[in-house]
Design a protein around this motif. Structure first.
Motif, mmCIF file in Angstrom:
data_model
loop_
_atom_site.group_PDB
_atom_site.id
_atom_site.type_symbol
_atom_site.label_atom_id
_atom_site.label_comp_id
_atom_site.label_asym_id
_atom_site.label_seq_id
_atom_site.Cartn_x
_atom_site.Cartn_y
_atom_site.Cartn_z
ATOM 1 N N MET A 1 -11.146 3.542 -7.721
ATOM 2 C CA MET A 1 -9.706 3.774 -7.484
ATOM 3 C C MET A 1 -9.165 3.007 -6.276
ATOM 4 S SD MET A 1 -7.992 5.081 -9.772
ATOM 5 C CE MET A 1 -6.536 4.721 -8.831
ATOM 6 N N PRO A 2 -9.923 2.983 -5.139
ATOM 7 C CA PRO A 2 -9.432 2.130 -4.041
ATOM 8 C C PRO A 2 -9.246 0.676 -4.464
ATOM 9 C CG PRO A 2 -11.092 3.624 -3.206
ATOM 10 C CD PRO A 2 -11.057 3.810 -4.702
ATOM 11 N N ARG B 1 -1.318 11.199 -9.872
ATOM 12 C CA ARG B 1 -2.570 11.886 -9.569
ATOM 13 C C ARG B 1 -2.356 13.374 -9.286
ATOM 14 N NH1 ARG B 1 -5.819 14.642 -9.124
ATOM 15 N NH2 ARG B 1 -7.909 14.595 -8.224
ATOM 16 N N ALA C 1 -4.901 0.661 5.530
ATOM 17 C CA ALA C 1 -3.961 -0.460 5.358
ATOM 18 C C ALA C 1 -2.765 -0.298 6.301
ATOM 19 C CB ALA C 1 -3.490 -0.526 3.908
ATOM 20 N N LEU C 2 -2.242 0.921 6.406
ATOM 21 C CA LEU C 2 -1.082 1.133 7.281
ATOM 22 C C LEU C 2 -1.465 0.922 8.747
ATOM 23 C CD1 LEU C 2 0.711 4.186 5.626
ATOM 24 C CD2 LEU C 2 1.283 1.774 5.501
ATOM 25 N N LEU D 1 -5.964 0.465 -6.375
ATOM 26 C CA LEU D 1 -4.826 0.536 -5.454
ATOM 27 C C LEU D 1 -4.664 -0.784 -4.698
ATOM 28 C CD1 LEU D 1 -2.715 2.570 -4.179
ATOM 29 C CD2 LEU D 1 -4.341 2.776 -2.306
ATOM 30 N N THR D 2 -5.794 -1.351 -4.279
ATOM 31 C CA THR D 2 -5.738 -2.605 -3.510
ATOM 32 C C THR D 2 -5.194 -3.749 -4.364
ATOM 33 O OG1 THR D 2 -7.624 -1.844 -2.225
ATOM 34 C CG2 THR D 2 -7.121 -4.189 -2.110
ATOM 35 N N LEU E 1 -17.264 5.241 -6.679
ATOM 36 C CA LEU E 1 -16.291 5.693 -5.675
ATOM 37 C C LEU E 1 -15.255 4.615 -5.331
ATOM 38 C CD1 LEU E 1 -15.604 8.094 -3.821
ATOM 39 C CD2 LEU E 1 -17.119 7.103 -2.105
ATOM 40 N N PHE F 1 0.596 3.526 -3.247
ATOM 41 C CA PHE F 1 -0.043 4.824 -3.035
ATOM 42 C C PHE F 1 0.874 5.954 -3.508
ATOM 43 C CE2 PHE F 1 -0.618 8.682 -0.527
ATOM 44 C CZ PHE F 1 -1.910 9.006 -0.912
ATOM 45 N N PHE G 1 0.823 -1.216 0.000
ATOM 46 C CA PHE G 1 0.000 0.000 0.000
ATOM 47 C C PHE G 1 0.856 1.263 0.000
ATOM 48 C CE2 PHE G 1 -3.655 -2.672 0.860
ATOM 49 C CZ PHE G 1 -4.656 -1.991 0.188
ATOM 50 N N GLN H 1 -10.635 6.136 -14.798
ATOM 51 C CA GLN H 1 -11.276 7.099 -13.891
ATOM 52 C C GLN H 1 -11.294 8.495 -14.520
ATOM 53 O OE1 GLN H 1 -12.157 6.697 -10.471
ATOM 54 N NE2 GLN H 1 -12.444 8.852 -9.989
ATOM 55 N N LEU I 1 -13.604 13.194 -4.171
ATOM 56 C CA LEU I 1 -13.959 12.100 -3.265
ATOM 57 C C LEU I 1 -13.190 10.822 -3.577
ATOM 58 C CD1 LEU I 1 -17.799 12.337 -2.613
ATOM 59 C CD2 LEU I 1 -15.923 12.698 -1.022
ATOM 60 N N SER I 2 -12.935 10.612 -4.861
ATOM 61 C CA SER I 2 -12.192 9.405 -5.232
ATOM 62 C C SER I 2 -10.785 9.427 -4.631
ATOM 63 C CB SER I 2 -12.106 9.325 -6.757
ATOM 64 O OG SER I 2 -11.134 8.403 -7.124
ATOM 65 N N THR I 3 -10.143 10.587 -4.697
ATOM 66 C CA THR I 3 -8.802 10.705 -4.120
ATOM 67 C C THR I 3 -8.846 10.505 -2.616
ATOM 68 O OG1 THR I 3 -8.270 12.283 -5.845
ATOM 69 C CG2 THR I 3 -6.753 12.180 -3.997
ATOM 70 N N ALA J 1 -10.970 8.764 -1.018
ATOM 71 C CA ALA J 1 -11.191 7.333 -0.753
ATOM 72 C C ALA J 1 -9.882 6.550 -0.864
ATOM 73 C CB ALA J 1 -12.229 6.782 -1.739
ATOM 74 N N VAL J 2 -9.043 6.926 -1.834
ATOM 75 C CA VAL J 2 -7.752 6.244 -1.993
ATOM 76 C C VAL J 2 -6.858 6.511 -0.777
ATOM 77 C CG1 VAL J 2 -5.626 6.177 -3.358
ATOM 78 C CG2 VAL J 2 -7.830 6.224 -4.498
ATOM 79 N N THR K 1 -8.095 4.528 2.099
ATOM 80 C CA THR K 1 -7.750 3.108 1.939
ATOM 81 C C THR K 1 -6.304 2.857 2.347
ATOM 82 O OG1 THR K 1 -9.269 3.003 0.069
ATOM 83 C CG2 THR K 1 -7.715 1.191 0.282
ATOM 84 N N ALA K 2 -5.401 3.727 1.869
ATOM 85 C CA ALA K 2 -3.979 3.540 2.191
ATOM 86 C C ALA K 2 -3.740 3.699 3.694
ATOM 87 C CB ALA K 2 -3.137 4.547 1.404
ATOM 88 N N TYR L 1 0.838 6.140 -7.202
ATOM 89 C CA TYR L 1 -0.444 6.738 -7.582
ATOM 90 C C TYR L 1 -0.380 8.253 -7.409
ATOM 91 C CZ TYR L 1 -5.118 8.491 -6.310
ATOM 92 O OH TYR L 1 -6.247 9.261 -6.195
#
Lengths: 286, 199
Positions: A217-218, A136, B30-31, A221-222, A214, A129, A125, A207, B18-20, B22-23, B26-27, A132
């Motif tokens: 993208m997660p 991004r 995970a950490l 990344l996953t 929504l 990230f 991750f 995207q 919002l997508s960013t 959410a990413v 998520t990261a 990304y």
């Protein structure tokens, strides 16, 4: 796209790509040759120079490999280089320090499931990230990001920047005792970091030009973090003998081979996705 | 209330992609899970006992037991990442023995056996309320022409227990030594010598 153009595109890509693999093999062969002809050198300046050369050459070859596939509207080379440098900066400025805070060597190898899970959660991750983020928060909203494939191309550049920092650090830490094996490792690390970043890039590309939910993208990344963690696990853990004890039948080539297969399969899928998009969204010939 | 919430969401959508977000979330999740995993692993131990000594080694470590009559009771490394080595010894002791007697003979023996052996620091300390003697040392390990020589750092804790004195040691490469200390001290705290009591 007309069948004739498709055929030309395939032919125009295959030969240079074959040359890429030959050149990568030459890099590894040269490293083995240098190792056998000259006594090992351990000074830091030499290792830094050797690390930079041995890291940048495979990175350039891999980036050319993916770049050639973007035949419809090739990206500006200057922008590719900038994203590459941003990936490298994020790796050395954030990635390595953040991962070192987790003190992975002290606990990551407690059990195989810990190695796999820890590699996905922390290494996967963090690295994915940052790659990304390199795309991004730089080129993503610029006009240069003009088609879906660009997500893969720029993410691959960021991944190769990240890999270059990892490889230089590896060369400095390794002590320079085995240049040949180091070269093989560097080539593979570059491919793996580029390919896993490319998976995120594929999601980023779609995207950018499509309305995606929504979770899109997660999810990207996953998936790339999972691949990254699995790569680390295969490389590091399966090289042990079946007894699981050190000093037994160590065979680093088994893990290396499995990890290489995973990275190559991911790269193959990306190449297929790029070519599919290139055919689908190609400008019509006059 | 619903209108306020809708307005807030609209404003948030304008301000943040919002997508960013959410990413990023998520990261970060995970950490955080990575930290939880580390805490779980650190809490797992394997209890090993021999010759009156009971110790809690990190789970998964390979523990070698000394033979009968040997000073070495346990020696343990993580087989998947053999950076640090823990050793537990029982040395001859007695009522009139002082720390200096044990430390001197052990330092002398190491000086004979190891390359460039040097004592970096040694002093009496109180470890978890018990008197102990701590020695920090270093030496050089060579690998022929295959790689650069490596500086190994070590730390001994001596406890004047009876009938034998307990010595607990850590060795690790110099650049990784500091990161091993916290876990080693937890290990030292876990060691109990029942025969004759004391620690």
């Amino acid at each position: 796209m007309s069948p004739a153009r498709t055929g030309r595109l395939r032919r125009s890509v295959w030969l240079p790509n074959l040359a890429t693999f030959v050149l990568l093999a030459v890099v590894i062969g040269l490293a083995y040759l240098v190792q056998s002809l000259f006594p090992p050198r351990f000074d830091r300046d030499f290792l830094l120079a050797a690390g930079l050369i041995m890291s940048l050459v495979p990175a350039a070859l891999w980036i050319a490999f993916f770049y050639r596939m973007d035949a419809n509207e090739p990206e500006p080379k200057g922008m590719i280089v900038r994203v590459f440098l941003l990936g490298a900066l994020l790796a050395s400025g954030l990635g390595l320090p953040l991962i070192s805070l987790f003190n992975l060597p002290d606990w990551l190898y407690a059990a195989p499931w810990v190695t796999l899970l820890g590699a996905v959660l922390v290494l996967g991750f963090t690295q994915e990230f940052l790659k990304y983020a390199a795309v991004r928060f730089s080129v993503y909203r610029l006009p240069e990001f003009s088609e879906r494939t660009d997500g893969i191309i720029y993410a691959v550049a960021a991944g190769l920047g990240y890999a270059t920092v990892l490889n230089v650090e590896f060369m400095l830490d390794s002590g320079g005792g085995n240049l040949g094996l180091a070269a093989a490792r560097i080539v593979l690390t570059a491919l793996a970091q580029a390919s896993f970043a490319g998976v995120t890039g594929y999601f980023l590309g779609r995207q950018r030009f499509e309305a995606r939910p929504l979770w899109w993208m997660p999810l990207g990344l996953t998936i790339s973090a999972l691949l990254n963690g699995l790569f680390f696990y295969l490389w590091g853990t399966l090289k042990r003998s079946s007894g699981g004890m050190i000093g037994g039948n160590l065979n680093p080539w088994i893990g290396l081979g499995l990890a290489a297969a995973l990275a190559a399969l991911t790269a193959f899928c990306l190449a297929w996705l790029i070519q599919r998009d290139q055919r689908r969204f190609a400008p019509e010939e006059v | 209330m619903a209108a306020v919430w809708q307005s807030f969401r609209d404003q948030l959508k304008k301000a943040v992609d919002l997508s960013t977000a959410a990413v990023v979330l998520t990261a970060l999740t995970a950490l955080a899970l990575g930290l939880v995993l580390r805490a779980v692993v650190d809490a797992r131990v394997t209890v090993v006992a021999r010759a009156g000594v009971r110790a809690e080694f990190p789970a998964g470590w390979l523990v070698e037991r000394g033979l009968a009559g040997e000073e070495m009771i346990f020696s343990a490394v993580n087989p998947l990442n053999p950076v640090a080595r823990y050793t537990v010894l029982l040395l001859p002791s007695g009522e009139g023995i002082h720390f200096n007697d044990l430390v001197f003979s052990r330092n002398y023996a190491r000086g004979q056996q190891l390359d460039s052996y040097v004592v970096l620091d040694q002093s009496e300390v109180i470890f978890e309320g018990k008197p102990a003697f701590r020695v920090r040392y270093a030496y050089v390990r060579t690998f022929g022409s295959a790689a650069l020589p490596e500086v190994i750092e070590g730390m001994d804790y001596y406890f004047l227990t009876l009938p034998r004195a307990l010595v607990i040691s850590l060795e690790a490469p110099g650049d990784r030594f500091e990161s091993q200390l916290s876990r080693f001290k937890t290990f030292v705290a876990s060691v109990r010598y029942a025969e004759g009591g004391g620690k």
